[in-house]
Design a protein around this motif. Structure first.
Motif, PDB file in Angstrom:
ATOM      1  N   UNK A 178       0.858  -1.188   0.000  1.00 53.06           N
ATOM      2  CA  UNK A 178       0.000   0.000   0.000  1.00 53.06           C
ATOM      3  C   UNK A 178       0.891   1.233   0.000  1.00 53.06           C
ATOM      4  N   UNK A 179       0.645   2.136  -0.921  1.00 54.53           N
ATOM      5  CA  UNK A 179       1.384   3.395  -0.983  1.00 54.53           C
ATOM      6  C   UNK A 179       0.420   4.547  -0.680  1.00 54.53           C
ATOM      7  N   UNK A 180       0.817   5.405   0.275  1.00 56.39           N
ATOM      8  CA  UNK A 180      -0.031   6.516   0.718  1.00 56.39           C
ATOM      9  C   UNK A 180       0.679   7.831   0.419  1.00 56.39           C
ATOM     10  N   UNK A 181      -0.022   8.742  -0.272  1.00 61.20           N
ATOM     11  CA  UNK A 181       0.548  10.035  -0.618  1.00 61.20           C
ATOM     12  C   UNK A 181      -0.441  11.136  -0.224  1.00 61.20           C
ATOM     13  N   UNK A 182       0.064  12.163   0.471  1.00 64.01           N
ATOM     14  CA  UNK A 182      -0.736  13.342   0.822  1.00 64.01           C
ATOM     15  C   UNK A 182      -0.494  14.440  -0.204  1.00 64.01           C
ATOM     16  N   UNK A 183      -1.570  15.029  -0.723  1.00 68.10           N
ATOM     17  CA  UNK A 183      -1.501  16.173  -1.627  1.00 68.10           C
ATOM     18  C   UNK A 183      -2.239  17.344  -0.972  1.00 68.10           C
ATOM     19  N   UNK A 184      -1.565  18.115  -0.115  1.00 65.84           N
ATOM     20  CA  UNK A 184      -2.257  19.164   0.626  1.00 65.84           C
ATOM     21  C   UNK A 184      -2.810  20.275  -0.249  1.00 65.84           C
ATOM     22  N   UNK A 185      -2.206  20.479  -1.411  1.00 64.68           N
ATOM     23  CA  UNK A 185      -2.649  21.554  -2.308  1.00 64.68           C
ATOM     24  C   UNK A 185      -3.028  21.025  -3.687  1.00 64.68           C
ATOM     25  N   UNK A 186      -3.373  19.746  -3.768  1.00 66.72           N
ATOM     26  CA  UNK A 186      -3.742  19.144  -5.046  1.00 66.72           C
ATOM     27  C   UNK A 186      -2.556  18.528  -5.756  1.00 66.72           C
ATOM     28  N   UNK A 187      -2.851  17.676  -6.745  1.00 67.95           N
ATOM     29  CA  UNK A 187      -1.793  16.949  -7.449  1.00 67.95           C
ATOM     30  C   UNK A 187      -0.930  17.866  -8.312  1.00 67.95           C
ATOM     31  N   UNK A 188      -1.476  19.022  -8.739  1.00 66.38           N
ATOM     32  CA  UNK A 188      -0.713  19.922  -9.611  1.00 66.38           C
ATOM     33  C   UNK A 188       0.359  20.696  -8.852  1.00 66.38           C
ATOM     34  N   UNK A 189       0.220  20.783  -7.519  1.00 65.61           N
ATOM     35  CA  UNK A 189       1.180  21.545  -6.715  1.00 65.61           C
ATOM     36  C   UNK A 189       2.470  20.754  -6.527  1.00 65.61           C
ATOM     37  N   UNK A 190       3.536  21.489  -6.170  1.00 62.72           N
ATOM     38  CA  UNK A 190       4.840  20.848  -5.975  1.00 62.72           C
ATOM     39  C   UNK A 190       4.905  20.064  -4.671  1.00 62.72           C
ATOM     40  N   UNK A 191       4.136  20.473  -3.683  1.00 65.90           N
ATOM     41  CA  UNK A 191       4.221  19.842  -2.363  1.00 65.90           C
ATOM     42  C   UNK A 191       3.397  18.556  -2.297  1.00 65.90           C
ATOM     43  N   UNK A 197       1.594  -5.712 -11.369  1.00 62.98           N
ATOM     44  CA  UNK A 197       2.691  -5.104 -10.604  1.00 62.98           C
ATOM     45  C   UNK A 197       2.400  -3.629 -10.328  1.00 62.98           C
ATOM     46  N   UNK A 198       1.348  -3.424  -9.584  1.00 65.57           N
ATOM     47  CA  UNK A 198       0.963  -2.082  -9.155  1.00 65.57           C
ATOM     48  C   UNK A 198       0.494  -2.166  -7.711  1.00 65.57           C
ATOM     49  N   UNK A 199       0.841  -1.178  -6.887  1.00 69.20           N
ATOM     50  CA  UNK A 199       0.386  -1.200  -5.492  1.00 69.20           C
ATOM     51  C   UNK A 199      -1.058  -0.721  -5.374  1.00 69.20           C
ATOM     52  N   UNK A 200      -1.642  -0.947  -4.217  1.00 67.01           N
ATOM     53  CA  UNK A 200      -2.873  -0.242  -3.859  1.00 67.01           C
ATOM     54  C   UNK A 200      -2.452   1.176  -3.476  1.00 67.01           C
ATOM     55  N   UNK A 201      -3.067   2.166  -4.097  1.00 64.59           N
ATOM     56  CA  UNK A 201      -2.690   3.552  -3.842  1.00 64.59           C
ATOM     57  C   UNK A 201      -3.775   4.265  -3.041  1.00 64.59           C
ATOM     58  N   UNK A 202      -3.345   5.037  -2.057  1.00 65.98           N
ATOM     59  CA  UNK A 202      -4.266   5.889  -1.305  1.00 65.98           C
ATOM     60  C   UNK A 202      -3.774   7.319  -1.460  1.00 65.98           C
ATOM     61  N   UNK A 203      -4.596   8.165  -2.050  1.00 65.88           N
ATOM     62  CA  UNK A 203      -4.239   9.563  -2.268  1.00 65.88           C
ATOM     63  C   UNK A 203      -5.139  10.438  -1.399  1.00 65.88           C
ATOM     64  N   UNK A 204      -4.513  11.246  -0.579  1.00 68.17           N
ATOM     65  CA  UNK A 204      -5.245  12.044   0.403  1.00 68.17           C
ATOM     66  C   UNK A 204      -5.161  13.524   0.028  1.00 68.17           C
ATOM     67  N   UNK A 205      -6.300  14.110  -0.238  1.00 70.35           N
ATOM     68  CA  UNK A 205      -6.399  15.515  -0.610  1.00 70.35           C
ATOM     69  C   UNK A 205      -7.104  16.279   0.513  1.00 70.35           C
ATOM     70  N   UNK A 206      -7.172  17.604   0.366  1.00 69.34           N
ATOM     71  CA  UNK A 206      -7.890  18.384   1.372  1.00 69.34           C
ATOM     72  C   UNK A 206      -9.371  18.046   1.393  1.00 69.34           C
ATOM     73  N   UNK A 207      -9.927  17.698   0.227  1.00 65.22           N
ATOM     74  CA  UNK A 207     -11.384  17.547   0.139  1.00 65.22           C
ATOM     75  C   UNK A 207     -11.856  16.110  -0.074  1.00 65.22           C
ATOM     76  N   UNK A 208     -10.922  15.137  -0.187  1.00 62.96           N
ATOM     77  CA  UNK A 208     -11.350  13.757  -0.426  1.00 62.96           C
ATOM     78  C   UNK A 208     -10.191  12.790  -0.210  1.00 62.96           C
ATOM     79  N   UNK A 209     -10.546  11.506  -0.144  1.00 61.04           N
ATOM     80  CA  UNK A 209      -9.571  10.411  -0.169  1.00 61.04           C
ATOM     81  C   UNK A 209      -9.915   9.536  -1.362  1.00 61.04           C
ATOM     82  N   UNK A 210      -8.894   9.184  -2.126  1.00 66.07           N
ATOM     83  CA  UNK A 210      -9.104   8.308  -3.279  1.00 66.07           C
ATOM     84  C   UNK A 210      -8.265   7.040  -3.097  1.00 66.07           C
ATOM     85  N   UNK A 211      -8.908   5.892  -3.257  1.00 64.66           N
ATOM     86  CA  UNK A 211      -8.220   4.595  -3.172  1.00 64.66           C
ATOM     87  C   UNK A 211      -8.250   3.966  -4.560  1.00 64.66           C
ATOM     88  N   UNK A 212      -7.080   3.574  -5.046  1.00 63.59           N
ATOM     89  CA  UNK A 212      -6.949   3.023  -6.395  1.00 63.59           C
ATOM     90  C   UNK A 212      -6.462   1.582  -6.288  1.00 63.59           C
TER      91      UNK A 212
END
Length: 510
Positions: free
Chosen positions: A240-253, A320-335
């Motif tokens: 499982x790979x977890x990534x936080x996007x505090x300002x959206x995927x387009x931002x650098x952070x 050969x792909x992990x389960x992805x969890x992407x955490x945004x300010x307004x939602x959580x997406x599980x892939x």
């Protein structure tokens, strides 16, 4: 020999769906062997089923206390089954166990999905003129196949679900008996009592985790998924790979958490623990004109629990792909890679009525159900929808493609958290959180430092003086520990001295 399940949970239908259980008041080999054949054919890839002899049935429920069977019955039944198993074509040998329930002895027959389907059996097992037919399960009944069902059943020949296939590249020596023992203890299986008297091969065979003749025994994939320390060795990117996007995927952070790997049940538990610690928040909301306040979560835990467990249960372990969890300010997406069965229409997800025609991992689901990590068949989506509704959250969004190569679930944040919820990240740079066990933290930093971290996790705005009072050491000792952790990069403070917030760059499992 005992079975690797909790028999009381089985009898009461808590670990296995009711259509996978048959209760028989006494020994009647004709209908019993038709059901064994139907379970062995496992037409819907749900994992076979169980026949419980010695307990009557009424309206689909067991009649307790059991009527039971006598010692003489057991001797005769076991001898007879040796002969009758060979009348199934091809020969098929279910597992059996004699159990004592409420002072009475019963026989439990585990008819698992067979490796050599299709199977056929005489309509009347003791008739001189034996007429063979294929049987499958339809609801809670065993029926003769129709013409179309027969063609489909024959087409399933050799098509064993991935988790139930043998892995001929791996030795059974790779299986960890420590993990097996831990599993049997957690589910309260009586097989645990027999474990020390069995060889490793005997134990794994009784659990239906091996395949092949005695001279070439190999573990099934589900054994590697559940009972090896590092399944990623055999199934790359099963993590499982977890990534936080505090300002959206387009931002650098963005911030990547340490990826989570290990046996499937451990991955589920550690992922949920991470989300509890780092993501979930509760808020008390005053309701106008109502004396009582209500409490809401940014994301309801039960919905996340279902989503994470089902992502790891239903994923394609050959991709050969992990389960992805992407955490945004307004939602959580599980892939999850490896989409839903093609028989399921996306519109059915929106209605909350999802019944797969086939299951990708039929055995893995049984292990997770025994551990209370997944619910019964086709209950995951309704549970997610209900949990969101009860929390007052927006509806989940389900997505896949025409090729069913992936499955996305997005759950929006509760509206009460839209303006106030932010992922806490250092203003100066983005750091990865470091995953350690609680014991590793204590060894490196000491017991007091760990208590300080617990206090900060519970209340990120807590002061050093408040921590000193809470854990019973001096303020100076607290400050020394904090300085040590800040020096190592495990801790940081944002904001003013009195109104700032602690940022902890350590995360741990309890």
């Amino acid at each position: 020999m005992a079975l690797p399940i909790n028999v009381l949970d089985l009898i009461n239908g808590r670990a296995v769906e009711s259509e996978r259980i048959e209760y028989k008041k006494g020994w009647n080999p004709g209908p019993i062997y038709r059901s064994i054949c139907a379970f062995a054919n496992d037409f819907d890839d749900i994992g076979g089923g169980y026949i419980i002899v010695g307990i009557a049935e009424e309206n689909g429920r067991p009649v307790l206390p059991p009527q039971g069977l006598s010692e003489e019955d057991f001797d005769g039944i076991q001898k007879e089954m040796i002969q009758l198993n060979n009348l199934i074509n091809p020969a098929y040998h279910p597992k059996i166990s004699i159990e004592e329930i409420q002072g009475k002895k019963i026989l439990v027959i585990w008819a698992f999905g067979g490796d050599n389907r299709p199977y056929e059996v005489p309509d009347e097992i003791k008739a001189k003129d034996k007429k063979y037919h294929y049987y499958v399960r339809y609801g809670s009944s065993s029926i003769k196949v129709s013409k179309n069902q027969k063609e489909e059943l024959i087409s399933l020949s050799g098509k064993t679900p991935f988790d139930d296939r043998a892995n001929s590249q791996v030795s059974l020596d790779e299986i960890s008996l420590t993990l097996v023992r831990d599993y049997l203890r957690k589910v309260s299986s009586k097989l645990l009592e027999n474990m020390d008297a069995l060889t490793k091969e005997q134990l794994l065979s009784q659990m239906q985790l091996l395949y092949g003749p005695p001279e070439r025994r190999h573990p099934r994939n589900v054994a590697l998924m559940m009972f090896t320390e590092n399944p990623e060795k055999y199934f790359p990117y099963s993590r499982v790979e977890i990534v936080h996007f505090p300002n959206g995927e387009a931002a650098d952070e963005f911030m990547e958490a340490p990826h989570i790997s290990g046996p499937v049940d451990h991955m589920i538990n550690r992922t949920l623990e991470y989300l509890k610690i780092n993501v979930l928040q509760q808020k008390t909301v005053k309701v106008k004109g109502q004396a009582e306040s209500i409490r809401v979560w940014n994301y309801p835990y039960q919905a996340l629990e279902e989503i994470i467990a089902n992502a790891l249960y239903h994923r394609d372990y050959q991709t050969r792909e992990p389960v992805e969890i992407r955490i945004y300010q307004e939602k959580i997406r599980v892939i999850n890679y490896g989409g839903p069965d093609r028989s399921i229409k996306l519109t059915e997800f929106k209605k909350g009525k999802v019944i797969p025609r086939r299951y990708r991992n039929r055995r893995l689901g049984d292990f997770l159900k025994e551990l209370d990590l997944t619910e019964g068949k086709a209950t995951g989506i309704p549970t997610i929808i209900k949990a969101l509704e009860e929390n007052g959250s927006p509806k989940a969004v389900f997505e896949t493609d025409d090729d069913r190569s992936f499955f996305h679930v997005a759950i929006p944040i509760h509206s009460k958290f839209l303006t106030s919820t932010k992922v806490r990240i250092s203003k100066t740079k983005v750091r990865k959180k470091i995953m350690l066990s609680s014991e590793e933290i204590k060894r490196e930093l000491g017991e007091s430092a760990f208590k300080i971290l617990l206090s900060m996790r519970a209340n990120p705005k807590v002061t050093a003086a408040e921590i000193a009072l809470e854990i019973g050491i001096s303020s100076r000792a607290v400050e020394k520990n904090i300085a040590k952790m800040r020096e190592k990069g495990y801790l940081e403070r944002e904001g003013a001295t009195k109104k700032g917030t602690w940022i902890v760059f350590l995360t741990w499992d309890e």
